[in-house]
Design a protein around this motif. Structure first.
Motif, PDB file in Angstrom:
ATOM      1  N   GLN A 120       0.819  -1.198   0.000  1.00 39.94           N
ATOM      2  CA  GLN A 120       0.000   0.000   0.000  1.00 39.94           C
ATOM      3  C   GLN A 120       0.861   1.260   0.000  1.00 39.94           C
ATOM      4  O   GLN A 120       0.563   2.225  -0.703  1.00 39.94           O
ATOM      5  N   SER A 121       1.940   1.258   0.786  1.00 41.35           N
ATOM      6  CA  SER A 121       2.809   2.444   0.798  1.00 41.35           C
ATOM      7  C   SER A 121       3.490   2.629  -0.545  1.00 41.35           C
ATOM      8  O   SER A 121       3.672   3.762  -1.006  1.00 41.35           O
ATOM      9  N   ASP A 124       0.792   4.128  -2.723  1.00 39.80           N
ATOM     10  CA  ASP A 124       0.564   5.522  -2.344  1.00 39.80           C
ATOM     11  C   ASP A 124       1.692   6.415  -2.849  1.00 39.80           C
ATOM     12  O   ASP A 124       1.444   7.529  -3.316  1.00 39.80           O
ATOM     13  N   GLY A 128       0.988   9.246  -5.394  1.00 38.53           N
ATOM     14  CA  GLY A 128       1.297  10.612  -4.985  1.00 38.53           C
ATOM     15  C   GLY A 128       2.161  11.306  -6.009  1.00 38.53           C
ATOM     16  O   GLY A 128       1.959  12.475  -6.342  1.00 38.53           O
TER      17      GLY A 128
END
Length: 189
Positions: A120-121, A124, A128
């Protein structure tokens, strides 16, 4: 720095446990032979359960595949094998604890949470960067245009402009294969 202190403290504790168990059993040689046996047990476990492990883990991290039951079932056993290889009675006790099915299930759950959080990071971070380049089409992110198109398609679907996913847009044309005839040659000539 903390990791170095933890490793040093573990090594000192392992030596004290080794000496204590050696005195309790009557000879340090028994403990030494246990370390040899545990090494080969751990090596055998790692060989047995790690076949095909790396490609599966890479695919899971990239999000191409879900949690494979054979992978999640074998990973705690591989960790236990590694702990058997590390010389020490404390690590051997931890390895034996990991081999208990209830502990394996808890370890699997914790590993899956860590893996999902990492994935997930990564997503993201990628999203981003793409969102930051939305105003600048010449930006450095090569996926920005693709993400923009995906978001437009998702917005169309959510706003009621639904498209039928069973329709394929394209052209069709009839293809007539040329039939080639096989000539038989007389081999007796």
């Amino acid at each position: 720095m903390k990791l170095a202190l933890i490793v040093l403290a573990t090594l000192v504790l392992e030596v004290f446990v080794w000496i204590g168990v050696g005195d309790l059993v009557g000879s340090m040689w028994y403990v030494f032979f246990w370390f040899i046996a545990a090494f080969f047990i751990g090596l055998n476990m790692i060989r047995k359960y790690s076949a095909g492990l790396m490609p599966q883990m890479q695919q899971m991290q990239m999000g191409q595949m879900g949690a494979d039951p054979s992978l999640t079932g074998n990973l705690p056993k591989i960790i236990a094998g590694f702990l058997f290889i590390v010389p020490g009675l404390i690590t051997d006790v931890l390895a034996l604890l990991i081999l208990i099915p209830g502990v394996q299930n808890a370890l699997k759950g914790a590993m899956m949470k860590v893996m999902m959080k990492r994935q997930q990071s990564m997503m993201d971070q990628m999203m981003g960067g793409m969102m930051g380049d939305m105003g600048n089409p010449q930006g450095g992110n090569p996926f920005a245009d693709m993400m923009r198109q995906m978001q437009e398609m998702q917005n169309q679907q959510n706003s009621g402009g639904r498209r039928d996913s069973s329709i394929i847009d394209g052209e069709a044309r009839e293809v007539r294969p040329e039939a080639k005839k096989i000539e038989m040659k007389d081999v007796n000539k």
